[in-house]
Design a protein around this motif. Sequence first.
Motif, mmCIF file in Angstrom:
data_model
loop_
_atom_site.group_PDB
_atom_site.id
_atom_site.type_symbol
_atom_site.label_atom_id
_atom_site.label_comp_id
_atom_site.label_asym_id
_atom_site.label_seq_id
_atom_site.Cartn_x
_atom_site.Cartn_y
_atom_site.Cartn_z
ATOM 1 N N UNK A 54 21.734 112.632 10.175
ATOM 2 C CA UNK A 54 22.179 112.779 8.783
ATOM 3 C C UNK A 54 22.417 111.415 8.156
ATOM 4 N N UNK A 55 23.075 110.511 8.896
ATOM 5 C CA UNK A 55 23.298 109.160 8.388
ATOM 6 C C UNK A 55 21.959 108.484 8.079
ATOM 7 N N UNK A 56 21.014 108.621 8.973
ATOM 8 C CA UNK A 56 19.688 108.030 8.790
ATOM 9 C C UNK A 56 19.020 108.581 7.531
ATOM 10 N N UNK A 57 19.030 109.872 7.371
ATOM 11 C CA UNK A 57 18.418 110.501 6.192
ATOM 12 C C UNK A 57 19.102 110.040 4.908
ATOM 13 N N UNK A 58 20.434 109.946 4.931
ATOM 14 C CA UNK A 58 21.177 109.521 3.743
ATOM 15 C C UNK A 58 20.830 108.089 3.349
ATOM 16 N N UNK A 59 20.744 107.195 4.329
ATOM 17 C CA UNK A 59 20.411 105.794 4.042
ATOM 18 C C UNK A 59 19.001 105.680 3.476
ATOM 19 N N UNK A 60 18.053 106.425 4.055
ATOM 20 C CA UNK A 60 16.678 106.393 3.545
ATOM 21 C C UNK A 60 16.620 106.974 2.138
ATOM 22 N N UNK A 98 20.103 104.538 24.137
ATOM 23 C CA UNK A 98 19.895 103.158 23.714
ATOM 24 C C UNK A 98 20.341 103.023 22.261
ATOM 25 N N UNK A 99 20.999 101.919 21.940
ATOM 26 C CA UNK A 99 21.365 101.595 20.569
ATOM 27 C C UNK A 99 20.226 100.805 19.938
ATOM 28 N N UNK A 100 19.846 101.157 18.720
ATOM 29 C CA UNK A 100 18.779 100.467 18.009
ATOM 30 C C UNK A 100 19.262 100.036 16.627
ATOM 31 N N UNK A 101 18.861 98.824 16.241
ATOM 32 C CA UNK A 101 19.087 98.336 14.876
ATOM 33 C C UNK A 101 17.799 98.590 14.122
ATOM 34 N N UNK A 102 17.904 99.369 13.061
ATOM 35 C CA UNK A 102 16.738 99.733 12.258
ATOM 36 C C UNK A 102 16.873 99.102 10.878
ATOM 37 N N UNK A 103 15.904 98.280 10.527
ATOM 38 C CA UNK A 103 15.886 97.621 9.214
ATOM 39 C C UNK A 103 14.533 97.880 8.584
ATOM 40 N N UNK A 104 14.532 98.112 7.280
ATOM 41 C CA UNK A 104 13.251 98.355 6.648
ATOM 42 C C UNK A 104 13.357 98.489 5.153
ATOM 43 N N UNK A 105 12.201 98.686 4.556
ATOM 44 C CA UNK A 105 12.140 98.920 3.117
ATOM 45 C C UNK A 105 10.840 99.648 2.798
ATOM 46 N N UNK A 106 10.830 100.243 1.640
ATOM 47 C CA UNK A 106 9.655 100.982 1.184
ATOM 48 C C UNK A 106 8.754 100.051 0.385
ATOM 49 N N UNK A 107 7.464 100.175 0.616
ATOM 50 C CA UNK A 107 6.490 99.549 -0.264
ATOM 51 C C UNK A 107 6.208 100.562 -1.358
ATOM 52 N N UNK A 108 6.168 100.099 -2.578
ATOM 53 C CA UNK A 108 6.058 101.007 -3.723
ATOM 54 C C UNK A 108 4.766 100.768 -4.492
ATOM 55 N N UNK A 109 4.304 101.826 -5.151
ATOM 56 C CA UNK A 109 3.106 101.695 -5.978
ATOM 57 C C UNK A 109 3.490 101.128 -7.348
ATOM 58 N N UNK A 110 2.537 101.032 -8.248
ATOM 59 C CA UNK A 110 2.786 100.429 -9.565
ATOM 60 C C UNK A 110 3.783 101.224 -10.403
ATOM 61 N N UNK A 111 3.975 102.501 -10.066
ATOM 62 C CA UNK A 111 4.968 103.321 -10.779
ATOM 63 C C UNK A 111 6.345 103.239 -10.128
ATOM 64 N N UNK A 112 6.457 102.485 -9.035
ATOM 65 C CA UNK A 112 7.734 102.336 -8.352
ATOM 66 C C UNK A 112 8.024 103.409 -7.318
ATOM 67 N N UNK A 113 7.044 104.263 -7.040
ATOM 68 C CA UNK A 113 7.233 105.333 -6.055
ATOM 69 C C UNK A 113 6.972 104.790 -4.647
ATOM 70 N N UNK A 114 7.823 105.173 -3.668
ATOM 71 C CA UNK A 114 7.580 104.734 -2.288
ATOM 72 C C UNK A 114 6.277 105.327 -1.758
ATOM 73 N N UNK A 115 5.451 104.480 -1.141
ATOM 74 C CA UNK A 115 4.188 104.955 -0.575
ATOM 75 C C UNK A 115 4.085 104.666 0.919
ATOM 76 N N UNK A 116 4.883 103.730 1.417
ATOM 77 C CA UNK A 116 4.818 103.370 2.832
ATOM 78 C C UNK A 116 6.128 102.690 3.215
ATOM 79 N N UNK A 117 6.515 102.864 4.468
ATOM 80 C CA UNK A 117 7.710 102.198 4.982
ATOM 81 C C UNK A 117 7.292 101.083 5.933
ATOM 82 N N UNK A 118 8.008 99.967 5.850
ATOM 83 C CA UNK A 118 7.825 98.865 6.795
ATOM 84 C C UNK A 118 9.195 98.470 7.320
#
Length: 83
Positions: A15-21, A45-65
């Motif tokens: 739930x925390x993961x979904x909320x942050x995304x 295992x504990x994992x540190x997850x960092x990322x951001x969405x790449x967005x199209x010209x309209x600002x919509x997320x199209x891919x995560x990195x």
Amino acid sequence: SRQHLGSLIFEEDVIQCRNVIHDHFSNRTPINLRLRFHNRDGSMRWMMCKGSALRNSEGMPVRMVGTITDITESIRAESALQK
């Protein structure tokens, strides 16, 4: 066989993961999470997850990195110091 990432994350952390995304997609807040993952050998295992969405010209997320880094030993060292 490959598992879906959601099935690897501890249920209590999903739930925390979904909320942050969701917040990242809506408000462009950074994705920076510490999550527990199920390891193949049955350990946790504990994992540190960092990322951001790449967005199209309209600002919509199209891919995560991003990155997922195993921080289990750091968490154990923190815990040992606190004790």
